[in-house]
Design an enzyme around this catalytic site. Structure first.
Site, mmCIF file in Angstrom:
data_model
loop_
_atom_site.group_PDB
_atom_site.id
_atom_site.type_symbol
_atom_site.label_atom_id
_atom_site.label_comp_id
_atom_site.label_asym_id
_atom_site.label_seq_id
_atom_site.Cartn_x
_atom_site.Cartn_y
_atom_site.Cartn_z
ATOM 1 N N CYS A 11 70.681 74.542 45.377
ATOM 2 C CA CYS A 11 71.842 73.638 45.338
ATOM 3 C C CYS A 11 72.073 73.018 43.960
ATOM 4 O O CYS A 11 73.216 72.820 43.560
ATOM 5 C CB CYS A 11 71.711 72.593 46.431
ATOM 6 S SG CYS A 11 71.868 73.369 48.062
ATOM 7 N N ASP A 44 71.175 66.491 47.021
ATOM 8 C CA ASP A 44 70.368 66.735 48.230
ATOM 9 C C ASP A 44 68.995 66.053 48.231
ATOM 10 O O ASP A 44 67.980 66.691 48.563
ATOM 11 C CB ASP A 44 70.201 68.249 48.467
ATOM 12 C CG ASP A 44 71.525 68.946 48.743
ATOM 13 O OD1 ASP A 44 72.581 68.295 48.669
ATOM 14 O OD2 ASP A 44 71.506 70.157 49.033
ATOM 15 N N LYS A 75 78.173 68.732 52.731
ATOM 16 C CA LYS A 75 78.468 70.167 52.588
ATOM 17 C C LYS A 75 77.651 70.959 53.592
ATOM 18 O O LYS A 75 76.656 70.460 54.120
ATOM 19 C CB LYS A 75 78.149 70.627 51.165
ATOM 20 C CG LYS A 75 76.676 70.456 50.810
ATOM 21 C CD LYS A 75 76.418 70.750 49.360
ATOM 22 C CE LYS A 75 74.972 70.538 49.007
ATOM 23 N NZ LYS A 75 74.030 71.415 49.723
HETATM 24 C C1 VGL Z 1 69.234 73.905 49.842
HETATM 25 C C2 VGL Z 1 68.479 75.801 50.856
HETATM 26 C C3 VGL Z 1 69.246 75.548 51.969
HETATM 27 C C4 VGL Z 1 69.191 73.004 48.627
HETATM 28 C C5 VGL Z 1 70.012 73.621 50.933
HETATM 29 O O1 VGL Z 1 69.480 71.802 48.767
HETATM 30 O O2 VGL Z 1 68.856 73.503 47.552
HETATM 31 N N1 VGL Z 1 68.483 74.998 49.797
HETATM 32 N N2 VGL Z 1 70.019 74.443 51.987
#
Ligand code: VGL
Ligand code: ZN
Length: 209
Positions: free
Chosen positions: A152, A9, A107
């Site tokens: 994540c 991410d 995702k």
């Molecule tokens: C994430 C919160 C919501 C992450 C993704 O990438 O850690 N955290 N969506």
């Protein structure tokens, strides 16, 4: 014994100034690029939500980001609207070397369930295809880095161990949200208990570079 690098991410909305900013998140891009040069297999995950995703506080009138609700039977932290499909916030950080990324795993596309892990949604009902891809490639060992340590990254690394991969967290190439004080060290401890090993950028480069 093939090894892969998993970039979790590294997207604009998780960078300083982004919708769900992670402190110093942008500092992960340079080490991610250095490591990516040392691996022949690099996979990037991408949080990729529909605009009305139910993990967003905005989808729950009267609720604020940071509150926890029951979402179809699972506890869900509510987040600011982030990483909406096909928006600049969902793009990879501009400094990230896209040319080194072999495969992108998206995702969080089902509006009814969040997906912190790069392998499964939070109910472990649907697989993203990441495990199958890695097995097809003969991968046995993973190096995981990125954002966010306490969400994540944590769930991707823990699922990797559960799936039988030897899993290393590249600890200094991760940054966390830290909604509550202590969340980031708690996430590191949880990963360690689950069997995730810890390493550093320099140690990986010494071994592989
Ligand atoms: C994430 C919160 C919501 C992450 C993704 O990438 O850690 N955290 N969506
Ligand atoms: Zn998300």
């Amino acid at each position: 014994m093939r090894e892969a690098l998993i970039l979790v991410d590294l997207q604009n909305d998780f960078m300083p100034g982004g919708a769900l900013a992670v402190r110093d998140g942008d500092q992960v891009a340079a080490p991610a690029n250095r490591l990516a040069d040392a691996f022949d297999l690099v996979v990037a995950t991408q949080d990729w939500h529909p605009r009305d995703h139910e993990s967003f506080a905005a989808s729950h009138p009267g609720k604020q980001p940071g509150e926890v609700v029951d979402l179809h039977g699972l506890p869900q932290v509510l987040w600011p609207v982030h990483c909406v499909q096909d928006t600049p916030g969902a793009d990879f950080h501009p400094a990230l070397n896209r040319a080194r990324i072999t495969k992108v795993i998206r995702k969080g596309q089902d509006r009814q369930i969040d997906s912190y892990s790069g392998f499964f949604d939070n109910g472990r009902r649907h697989a993203t295809g990441l495990a199958d891809f890695l097995r097809e490639q003969g991968v046995t060992t993973l190096y995981v880095l990125g954002l966010a340590t306490d969400y994540c990254v944590k769930w991707t690394a823990i699922d990797a161990v559960r799936l039988g991969f030897t899993t290393w967290l590249v600890e200094d190439a991760c940054r966390g949200v830290g909604l509550q004080p202590g969340d980031i060290p708690a996430a590191l401890a949880e990963m360690q208990r689950a069997g995730v090993a810890r390493t550093t950028v320099e140690a990986v480069l010494r071994r592989r570079g």
